[in-house]
Motif scaffolding. Structure first.
Motif, PDB file in Angstrom:
ATOM      1  N   ASP A  42      65.764 -13.053 -27.580  1.00  0.00           N
ATOM      2  CA  ASP A  42      66.239 -11.665 -27.559  1.00  0.00           C
ATOM      3  C   ASP A  42      67.134 -11.401 -26.358  1.00  0.00           C
ATOM      4  OD1 ASP A  42      64.047 -11.924 -25.857  1.00  0.00           O
ATOM      5  OD2 ASP A  42      63.134 -10.015 -26.394  1.00  0.00           O
ATOM      6  N   LEU A  43      66.802 -11.984 -25.204  1.00  0.00           N
ATOM      7  CA  LEU A  43      67.670 -11.817 -24.032  1.00  0.00           C
ATOM      8  C   LEU A  43      69.028 -12.476 -24.263  1.00  0.00           C
ATOM      9  CD1 LEU A  43      65.180 -12.455 -21.078  1.00  0.00           C
ATOM     10  CD2 LEU A  43      66.044 -10.255 -21.911  1.00  0.00           C
ATOM     11  N   THR A  44      69.020 -13.637 -24.913  1.00  0.00           N
ATOM     12  CA  THR A  44      70.277 -14.330 -25.194  1.00  0.00           C
ATOM     13  C   THR A  44      71.149 -13.513 -26.142  1.00  0.00           C
ATOM     14  OG1 THR A  44      69.269 -16.503 -24.842  1.00  0.00           O
ATOM     15  CG2 THR A  44      71.286 -16.436 -26.145  1.00  0.00           C
ATOM     16  N   ALA A  45      70.535 -12.949 -27.181  1.00  0.00           N
ATOM     17  CA  ALA A  45      71.295 -12.152 -28.147  1.00  0.00           C
ATOM     18  C   ALA A  45      71.890 -10.912 -27.487  1.00  0.00           C
ATOM     19  CB  ALA A  45      70.393 -11.751 -29.307  1.00  0.00           C
ATOM     20  N   VAL A  46      71.105 -10.241 -26.663  1.00  0.00           N
ATOM     21  CA  VAL A  46      71.605  -9.054 -25.966  1.00  0.00           C
ATOM     22  C   VAL A  46      72.708  -9.451 -24.983  1.00  0.00           C
ATOM     23  CG1 VAL A  46      70.989  -7.289 -24.274  1.00  0.00           C
ATOM     24  CG2 VAL A  46      69.518  -7.696 -26.252  1.00  0.00           C
ATOM     25  N   HIS A  47      72.488 -10.536 -24.259  1.00  0.00           N
ATOM     26  CA  HIS A  47      73.503 -11.040 -23.320  1.00  0.00           C
ATOM     27  C   HIS A  47      74.851 -11.186 -24.010  1.00  0.00           C
ATOM     28  CE1 HIS A  47      75.814 -14.431 -21.653  1.00  0.00           C
ATOM     29  NE2 HIS A  47      75.348 -14.089 -20.472  1.00  0.00           N
ATOM     30  N   ASP A  48      74.865 -11.894 -25.120  1.00  0.00           N
ATOM     31  CA  ASP A  48      76.136 -12.174 -25.802  1.00  0.00           C
ATOM     32  C   ASP A  48      76.797 -10.893 -26.309  1.00  0.00           C
ATOM     33  OD1 ASP A  48      75.552 -14.809 -25.262  1.00  0.00           O
ATOM     34  OD2 ASP A  48      74.989 -15.325 -27.324  1.00  0.00           O
ATOM     35  N   ALA A  49      75.994  -9.984 -26.847  1.00  0.00           N
ATOM     36  CA  ALA A  49      76.550  -8.757 -27.418  1.00  0.00           C
ATOM     37  C   ALA A  49      77.136  -7.841 -26.347  1.00  0.00           C
ATOM     38  CB  ALA A  49      75.480  -8.016 -28.215  1.00  0.00           C
ATOM     39  N   VAL A  50      76.445  -7.713 -25.211  1.00  0.00           N
ATOM     40  CA  VAL A  50      76.916  -6.752 -24.218  1.00  0.00           C
ATOM     41  C   VAL A  50      78.057  -7.308 -23.371  1.00  0.00           C
ATOM     42  CG1 VAL A  50      74.681  -5.603 -24.207  1.00  0.00           C
ATOM     43  CG2 VAL A  50      75.190  -7.276 -22.444  1.00  0.00           C
ATOM     44  N   PRO A 183      70.461 -10.296 -34.303  1.00  0.00           N
ATOM     45  CA  PRO A 183      71.733  -9.554 -34.239  1.00  0.00           C
ATOM     46  C   PRO A 183      71.532  -8.042 -34.333  1.00  0.00           C
ATOM     47  CG  PRO A 183      71.951 -11.455 -35.683  1.00  0.00           C
ATOM     48  CD  PRO A 183      70.494 -11.321 -35.376  1.00  0.00           C
ATOM     49  N   GLY A 184      70.560  -7.612 -35.143  1.00  0.00           N
ATOM     50  CA  GLY A 184      70.291  -6.187 -35.257  1.00  0.00           C
ATOM     51  C   GLY A 184      69.758  -5.598 -33.962  1.00  0.00           C
ATOM     52  N   THR A 185      68.868  -6.337 -33.305  1.00  0.00           N
ATOM     53  CA  THR A 185      68.334  -5.873 -32.020  1.00  0.00           C
ATOM     54  C   THR A 185      69.442  -5.786 -30.978  1.00  0.00           C
ATOM     55  OG1 THR A 185      66.092  -6.688 -32.419  1.00  0.00           O
ATOM     56  CG2 THR A 185      66.782  -6.505 -30.114  1.00  0.00           C
ATOM     57  N   ALA A 186      70.282  -6.811 -30.924  1.00  0.00           N
ATOM     58  CA  ALA A 186      71.389  -6.800 -29.960  1.00  0.00           C
ATOM     59  C   ALA A 186      72.347  -5.644 -30.231  1.00  0.00           C
ATOM     60  CB  ALA A 186      72.135  -8.130 -30.019  1.00  0.00           C
ATOM     61  N   ALA A 187      72.569  -5.336 -31.510  1.00  0.00           N
ATOM     62  CA  ALA A 187      73.467  -4.235 -31.856  1.00  0.00           C
ATOM     63  C   ALA A 187      72.889  -2.891 -31.421  1.00  0.00           C
ATOM     64  CB  ALA A 187      73.740  -4.229 -33.356  1.00  0.00           C
ATOM     65  N   ILE A 188      71.570  -2.730 -31.524  1.00  0.00           N
ATOM     66  CA  ILE A 188      70.929  -1.491 -31.083  1.00  0.00           C
ATOM     67  C   ILE A 188      71.160  -1.281 -29.590  1.00  0.00           C
ATOM     68  CG2 ILE A 188      68.674  -0.438 -30.649  1.00  0.00           C
ATOM     69  CD1 ILE A 188      67.780  -1.645 -33.360  1.00  0.00           C
ATOM     70  N   VAL A 189      70.989  -2.351 -28.821  1.00  0.00           N
ATOM     71  CA  VAL A 189      71.193  -2.256 -27.370  1.00  0.00           C
ATOM     72  C   VAL A 189      72.653  -1.965 -27.052  1.00  0.00           C
ATOM     73  CG1 VAL A 189      71.100  -3.534 -25.200  1.00  0.00           C
ATOM     74  CG2 VAL A 189      69.239  -3.751 -26.860  1.00  0.00           C
TER      75      VAL A 189
END
Length: 206
Positions: A42-50, A183-189
């Motif tokens: 989850d940290l990796t997904a958020v990292h990439d998205a932000v 991807p959905g979690t990262a998009a929310i953030v």
């Protein structure tokens, strides 16, 4: 992705910083879970998205994990080390957003006001120990600071209640690791950051 150490009162912490392609619009500092590391899915997904949305991100490894221990240090020690790291990383020209997953989310929540964080991101916030809802930790949430909590509806650590400036996004079918629909979690953030002016992008996803 530059990696370096910051010396804290509790020993050296590890830091990895990623800058966006263009000028950064905010700084997001994230911490890991109790026995985990900053490469959690989850940290990796958020990292990439932000990062793609114009945010500078720093991933922080607590001193006890750098020393090879899995059992977390006492809460006061975690907060002390985190505060030292974030203070050194802070850039007065950028809004500071702090956060993390699980234990790291609790640390970010407890220290947000002291650090002057503009916002907090709490992934898999452990609302209570499994099977013990009477031992609530929701009082750690900084309800006077814009805060996004993202928890799975099947998380045995529970889901905290929204209130004040705390928003709670519940991920259907997800447990504590939040691996379901990363991807959905990262998009929310990302979209929450955009709504608050701390990231670049078009209209957030509906």
């Amino acid at each position: 992705m530059p990696s370096f150490e910051i010396i804290t009162p509790r020993g050296p912490a590890g830091v990895r910083v990623t800058d966006p392609a263009g000028p950064a619009v905010a700084l997001l500092v994230l911490g890991h879970g109790a026995g985990g590391d900053v490469d959690a899915p989850d940290l990796t997904a958020v990292h990439d998205a932000v990062v793609a949305a114009g945010v500078r991100i720093a991933l922080v490894t607590q001193p006890y994990r750098r020393a090879g221990r899995r059992a977390p240090a006492p809460a006061g020690h975690l907060d002390e080390a985190w505060t030292a790291v974030v203070t050194e990383l802070s850039d007065r020209s950028l809004p500071l957003i702090t956060g993390g997953r699980s234990s790291g989310a609790r640390v970010a929540c407890r220290t947000a006001a002291t650090l002057g964080a503009a916002g907090v991101i709490a992934l898999a916030f452990p609302s209570h120990p499994p099977g013990k809802p009477e031992r609530s930790r929701d009082g750690e949430l900084p309800r006077t600071i814009p805060t996004l909590v993202v928890n799975g509806d099947r998380d045995p650590f529970g889901v905290p209640a929204a209130g004040g400036l705390v928003e709670v996004a519940v991920r259907p079918g997800a447990v504590h690791d939040l691996r379901r629909d990363l991807p959905g979690t990262a998009a929310i953030v990302r979209d929450w950051l955009i709504r608050n002016g701390w990231a670049e992008g078009g209209m957030p996803d509906a």
